[in-house]
Design an enzyme around this catalytic site. Structure first.
Site, PDB file in Angstrom:
ATOM      1  N   SER A  17       0.898  -1.245   0.008  1.00  0.00           N
ATOM      2  CA  SER A  17       0.081   0.093  -0.103  1.00  0.00           C
ATOM      3  C   SER A  17       0.770   1.357   0.209  1.00  0.00           C
ATOM      4  O   SER A  17       1.713   1.365   0.699  1.00  0.00           O
ATOM      5  CB  SER A  17      -0.912  -0.059   1.230  1.00  0.00           C
ATOM      6  OG  SER A  17      -0.989   1.164   1.680  1.00  0.00           O
ATOM      7  N   LYS A  18       0.575   2.035  -0.994  1.00  0.00           N
ATOM      8  CA  LYS A  18       1.213   3.379  -0.857  1.00  0.00           C
ATOM      9  C   LYS A  18       1.028   4.166   0.408  1.00  0.00           C
ATOM     10  O   LYS A  18       1.861   4.847   0.735  1.00  0.00           O
ATOM     11  CB  LYS A  18       0.611   4.285  -2.276  1.00  0.00           C
ATOM     12  CG  LYS A  18       1.036   5.619  -2.390  1.00  0.00           C
ATOM     13  CD  LYS A  18       0.744   5.867  -3.995  1.00  0.00           C
ATOM     14  CE  LYS A  18       0.700   7.205  -4.526  1.00  0.00           C
ATOM     15  NZ  LYS A  18       0.440   7.528  -5.657  1.00  0.00           N
ATOM     16  N   ARG A  19      -0.247   4.154   0.849  1.00  0.00           N
ATOM     17  CA  ARG A  19      -0.662   4.885   2.087  1.00  0.00           C
ATOM     18  C   ARG A  19       0.353   4.487   3.160  1.00  0.00           C
ATOM     19  O   ARG A  19       0.557   5.507   3.962  1.00  0.00           O
ATOM     20  CB  ARG A  19      -2.049   4.554   2.204  1.00  0.00           C
ATOM     21  CG  ARG A  19      -2.918   5.902   1.649  1.00  0.00           C
ATOM     22  CD  ARG A  19      -4.378   5.661   1.848  1.00  0.00           C
ATOM     23  NE  ARG A  19      -4.904   6.296   0.553  1.00  0.00           N
ATOM     24  CZ  ARG A  19      -6.192   6.435   0.132  1.00  0.00           C
ATOM     25  NH1 ARG A  19      -6.903   5.880   0.984  1.00  0.00           N
ATOM     26  NH2 ARG A  19      -6.619   6.764  -0.812  1.00  0.00           N
TER      27      ARG A  19
END
Ligand code: GLU
Length: 483
Positions: free
Chosen positions: A248-250
């Site tokens: 996940s980029k987040r």
């Protein structure tokens, strides 16, 4: 028809491995087929825009050797390639779509929209504004009432397409909502902009993450309403952190620049991610960009997610590192020497030959050289070696002989050291192997070192080697005396 693919990132943060893989597959597909690869920046979501993210995208593509044929700053016939500069185009096409019956103005208030939520929290717009007459719409527009433009989804029927990886994807129109295409600030949503741009930019194959798999039929309704041919779709499987979590980029997982900062080579990262969801159908692993272009094909793309395996990427990186020229190795290694405990103390060039086959990623260098700086009292039990019949007593003989030999040396090189050690062993009447074994420990105080006595003494230099031999001599004398 010439193949045209695109990479359409949103500048909402750093470049994560998943984004880069999308860019790579899109590039490989275009190049394999003699086509063009286009870069488009999808920055219409102003709330999620992150300062510096666009530059990061350019930087990452450049470092990875993924070169767009068209895009911002590059040019091409289909620009501008930055969506925020195409606002007028989207509005013009939205108006056309309204005329064609594929979209309509919606003036509903926030309160009314909120009231449409059913007991279970589900929300579906009820096509209320579709009932407005042309005159009513014109009046509201003239009065400056705020509006959005919504897609007019048919009430029933199926919309479907054939994905090149996942096969037939069909959705019942009754399950779709009349999504917003143009927001009240005049900016398009992704739902609309991706269609308009892919069409106007002549994209023949859309390569993107599988999270768009099921919304694609909805986009195809827009193509249909315009009477346009939709592109072909290549949706890509997710990259997983483990069996049940996507990268996940987040959460900052697997960021390209973090890997570079850790001492990975961009070409090794690119090679590794090429294999994350695609296979050349034999066991080839190390492949250059040219080989990847040559071998890439959609039927090698898997439908299921692949787990990002950093140890494997590290191993692959090692294959690239071991093949570098010593000059290149030195260039990459230098900042790591300077960050290490031996910073400024030794001639790092001497380390290169020793380390090039021993590191997989450059960040291993400080730990690999740390033992050199960290020379202190150690356990003389280390000198025991069964095969060499080594023990602290004969190690002391070896250390003394080496000390004497080194003292008389002016020219301190690999070769001269080798000769001196051989002569010293002979003079002392001990085996050369025993001498080398003992000296290596005596000058490093470590059981495991990235090279033998000659390499270690060479790196340390005459003065430091002698200082350490003396220290070890005393240590051995003390231990023998106390035994
Ligand atoms: N801007 C979208 C994203 O970053 C692109 C999706 C697409 O390639 O159509 O997810």
């Amino acid at each position: 028809m010439k193949v045209r693919t695109r990479f359409a990132p949103s500048p909402t943060g750093f470049m994560h491995i998943g984004n880069l893989r999308t860019a790579l597959y899109s590039y490989l597909f275009a190049k394999h087929n003699g086509g063009d690869f286009i870069l488009r920046i999808e920055d219409t979501d102003e709330k999620r825009f992150v300062e510096g993210a666009v530059e990061l995208i350019y930087r990452t593509l450049k470092a990875s050797g993924i070169t767009p044929d068209e895009g911002p700053g590059i040019g091409g016939d289909c620009g501008p390639y930055i969506q925020s500069e195409r606002k007028d185009i989207y509005n013009e096409y939205a108006k056309k779509l309204i005329e064609l019956g594929g979209a309509y103005y919606c003036f509903c208030s926030k309160e009314r929209l909120e009231s449409l939520t059913d007991g279970a929290g589900n929300h579906k717009y009820d096509k209320h504004c579709l009932k407005l007459t042309k005159e009513e719409v014109a009046e509201k527009l003239a009065a400056g009432e705020p509006y959005v433009i919504r897609q007019n989804i048919p009430l029933s029927g199926m919309t479907e397409y054939e994905d090149m990886v996942y096969g037939k994807i069909a959705v019942d129109c009754a399950d779709l909502e009349d999504n917003i295409l143009i927001k009240s600030d005049g900016m398009p949503t992704y739902n609309f902009a991706n269609v308009i741009d892919d069409h106007l930019m002549g994209i023949t194959h859309v390569t993107r993450g599988s999270e768009y798999l099921s919304s694609t039929p909805k986009y195809n309704l827009i193509y249909k309403a315009f009477g346009w041919e939709p592109p072909k779709y290549i949706h890509l499987p997710a990259i997983m952190k483990d069996a049940s979590h996507k990268l996940s980029k987040r959460y900052g997982d697997a960021n390209f620049e973090d890997f570079i900062a850790k001492g990975y080579l961009p070409e090794a990262i690119v090679n590794y991610i090429a294999l994350l969801g695609w296979s050349p159908k034999d066991d080839s692993e190390k492949m250059t960009m040219e080989e990847l272009i040559e071998r890439f094909s959609v039927d090698g793309i898997s439908k299921s997610g692949s787990i990002f395996d950093e140890p494997k990427m590290k191993w692959l990186n090692g294959l690239y590192v071991h093949e570098l020229s010593l000059e290149k190795f030195h260039e990459y290694a230098l900042p790591w020497y300077e960050k290490s405990a031996v910073a400024g103390k030794y001639d790092y060039k001497k380390w290169d030959e020793l380390l090039i086959s021993r590191v997989d990623i450059f960040s291993e260098i400080p730990e690999k050289v740390a033992f050199i700086a960290d020379f202190k009292e150690y356990d003389v039990g280390m000198y025991y070696h069964k095969k060499l019949k080594a023990d602290p007593q004969n190690a002391l003989v070896a250390v003394r002989a080496a000390e004497e030999a080194l003292e008389g040396m002016d020219d301190f090189t690999h070769d001269s050291l080798n000769e001196a050690f051989a002569a010293a062993a002979e003079k002392a009447g001990i085996k050369k192997g025993l001498l080398l074994w003992s000296v290596r420990i005596a000058v490093t105080g470590a059981a495991v070192t990235p090279g033998g006595a000659t390499e270690m003494a060479d790196i340390l230099g005459k003065e430091e080697s002698l200082r350490r031999l003396k220290f070890s001599e005393e240590l051995l004398e003390k231990a023998i005396c106390n035994a």
